[in-house]
Scaffold this motif. Structure first.
Motif, PDB file in Angstrom:
ATOM      1  N   CYS A 277      48.035  51.870  29.505  1.00  0.00           N
ATOM      2  CA  CYS A 277      46.729  52.405  29.484  1.00  0.00           C
ATOM      3  C   CYS A 277      45.618  51.503  30.416  1.00  0.00           C
ATOM      4  N   ALA A 278      45.973  50.352  30.427  1.00  0.00           N
ATOM      5  CA  ALA A 278      44.786  49.377  31.247  1.00  0.00           C
ATOM      6  C   ALA A 278      45.022  49.727  32.670  1.00  0.00           C
ATOM      7  N   GLN A 279      46.470  49.953  33.206  1.00  0.00           N
ATOM      8  CA  GLN A 279      46.537  50.414  34.696  1.00  0.00           C
ATOM      9  C   GLN A 279      45.958  51.778  34.959  1.00  0.00           C
ATOM     10  N   VAL A 280      45.988  52.606  33.835  1.00  0.00           N
ATOM     11  CA  VAL A 280      45.437  53.979  34.329  1.00  0.00           C
ATOM     12  C   VAL A 280      43.946  53.732  34.365  1.00  0.00           C
ATOM     13  N   VAL A 281      43.396  53.249  33.347  1.00  0.00           N
ATOM     14  CA  VAL A 281      41.824  53.166  33.441  1.00  0.00           C
ATOM     15  C   VAL A 281      41.522  52.346  34.746  1.00  0.00           C
ATOM     16  N   THR A 282      42.280  51.273  35.322  1.00  0.00           N
ATOM     17  CA  THR A 282      42.021  50.450  36.298  1.00  0.00           C
ATOM     18  C   THR A 282      41.978  51.421  37.716  1.00  0.00           C
ATOM     19  N   ARG A 283      43.214  51.936  37.418  1.00  0.00           N
ATOM     20  CA  ARG A 283      43.602  52.932  38.849  1.00  0.00           C
ATOM     21  C   ARG A 283      42.871  54.069  38.898  1.00  0.00           C
ATOM     22  N   ASP A 284      42.567  54.776  37.773  1.00  0.00           N
ATOM     23  CA  ASP A 284      42.196  56.190  37.847  1.00  0.00           C
ATOM     24  C   ASP A 284      40.656  56.345  37.585  1.00  0.00           C
ATOM     25  N   HIS A 285      40.228  55.312  36.783  1.00  0.00           N
ATOM     26  CA  HIS A 285      38.595  55.248  36.271  1.00  0.00           C
ATOM     27  C   HIS A 285      37.979  53.980  36.687  1.00  0.00           C
ATOM     28  N   ASN A 286      38.334  53.490  37.742  1.00  0.00           N
ATOM     29  CA  ASN A 286      37.648  52.328  38.336  1.00  0.00           C
ATOM     30  C   ASN A 286      37.248  51.073  37.287  1.00  0.00           C
ATOM     31  N   GLY A 287      38.282  51.265  36.360  1.00  0.00           N
ATOM     32  CA  GLY A 287      38.088  49.870  35.389  1.00  0.00           C
ATOM     33  C   GLY A 287      37.222  50.280  34.244  1.00  0.00           C
ATOM     34  N   ARG A 288      36.662  51.670  33.884  1.00  0.00           N
ATOM     35  CA  ARG A 288      35.791  51.991  33.125  1.00  0.00           C
ATOM     36  C   ARG A 288      36.444  52.961  32.243  1.00  0.00           C
TER      37      ARG A 288
END
Length: 348
Positions: free
Chosen positions: A93-104
């Motif tokens: 999940c941390a990777q998806v938030v970082t990669r696809d949601h600019n860390g937000r």
């Protein structure tokens, strides 16, 4: 705002628990910290989670830091919390938030549900606590409070849908996050499973279960079915330098991605030693050790017979050889630690 919501929030303002992940009334919640705590708190007590939460934030203070970590490092830090799929999903999940949601983290209950490891409860918790949206997280504490408040007769788990719908009718438009945490606190400290402190409850006069019967009879539960017992053999394989063989479990399934002492499949039928040795990780003169390693998972008991052997020359194996003093550096789940202890105790 309804009278019930006002009563509970007034109680919460006076009695709220001081928790590491809970912001003071004048502070804005950090979605990363809210999400982290909610994942850890799934099927784990507050007392247990506190130290892990602090340790994780010290290692990975931001979601980007966690995303950049190695999975094995995250699994190692998770040791002792159990339900390791949560750790794998935490990292993913941390990777998806970082990669696809600019860390937000997405500011939407629906969009939060698209993230790995986030189900309806966690999505509602993050939406309400972190973003102040009207959402209703329903965990075991909330189910207990609602089942007693409305005296819901339907048994669990069939009653879950009704309890969620009733809980949603209680959630106010304003201070939804505080209300969600108030419900959790009420269930954890006042409306407890075995001995409800009804005299301290802000909803004492409204609670139908208290007025018409015994609150601790709720939520209604079906009789528990006995857990089945599965059996397995674990192979304690050493070589001439004293190191022991470990291997990684498949990513999917129980203890997925964790390091293990190689073992046979886990099944309810007993397996003879000869049949077990067909699944051995290498050639050795094998000998079963006295005693059984017992461990209980959520849905079954497991009994493991440990078989020890010394690797024969030139026998090919799949796995990694680890010196005994270095075992602590690997993410071994509790079951595997028990096997290690048993093997070392009985090996001569």
């Amino acid at each position: 705002m309804s009278m019930r919501a006002e009563q509970l929030l007034d109680w919460y303002d006076r009695e709220r628990r001081d928790l590491p992940w809970r912001m003071a009334p004048d502070q804005k919640a950090d979605p990363y910290k809210v999400w982290m705590s909610e994942i850890m708190l799934q099927q784990t007590t507050v007392a247990t989670v506190k130290s892990y939460y602090k340790s994780f934030l010290e290692k990975w203070p931001t979601v980007q830091d966690l995303a950049a970590a190695e999975l094995d490092e995250v699994l190692h830090a998770w040791q002792g919390l159990g339900y390791y799929a949560r750790a794998r999903n935490l990292h993913k999940c941390a990777q998806v938030v970082t990669r696809d949601h600019n860390g937000r983290f997405p500011e939407s209950e629906k969009r939060l549900l698209d993230l790995p490891g986030i189900g309806p409860y966690t999505a509602a918790a993050v939406a309400s606590i972190a973003f102040g949206l009207k959402a209703t997280p329903v965990d075991g504490n909330v189910e207990r409070v609602v089942s007693r408040l409305f005296k819901v007769e339907e048994t669990m788990p069939k009653a879950k849908k009704q309890l969620t719908e009733l809980a949603q009718t209680l959630t106010p438009q304003k201070r939804a996050g505080d209300f969600a945490q108030a419900m959790m606190d009420l269930g954890a400290t006042i409306c407890t499973p075995k001995k409800a402190a009804c005299g301290l409850c802000p909803w004492m006069k409204d609670c139908v279960a208290r007025l018409e019967g015994e609150p601790t009879d709720y939520p209604r539960k079906e009789p528990k079915k006995p857990k089945p017992t599965r059996k397995a053999h674990a192979f304690w394989l050493t070589r001439s330098d004293g190191s022991v063989l470990l291997r990684k479990r498949p990513e999917k399934g129980l203890l997925g991605g964790m390091m293990e002492i190689p073992s046979t499949e886990w099944r309810e039928e007993s397996m003879s030693l000869n049949n077990a040795l067909r699944q051995a990780p290498g050639s050795a003169l094998w000998k079963s050790k006295e005693g059984i390693v017992k461990h209980t998972f959520t849905h079954f008991h497991l009994e493991v017979t440990v078989i020890c052997g010394r690797l024969q020359a030139n026998s090919p194996v799949n796995g990694v050889w680890v010196q005994l003093e270095d075992l602590k550096d690997y993410a071994l789940p509790t079951l595997m630690k028990k096997i290690v202890q048993h093997a070392l105790k009985t090996t001569t």
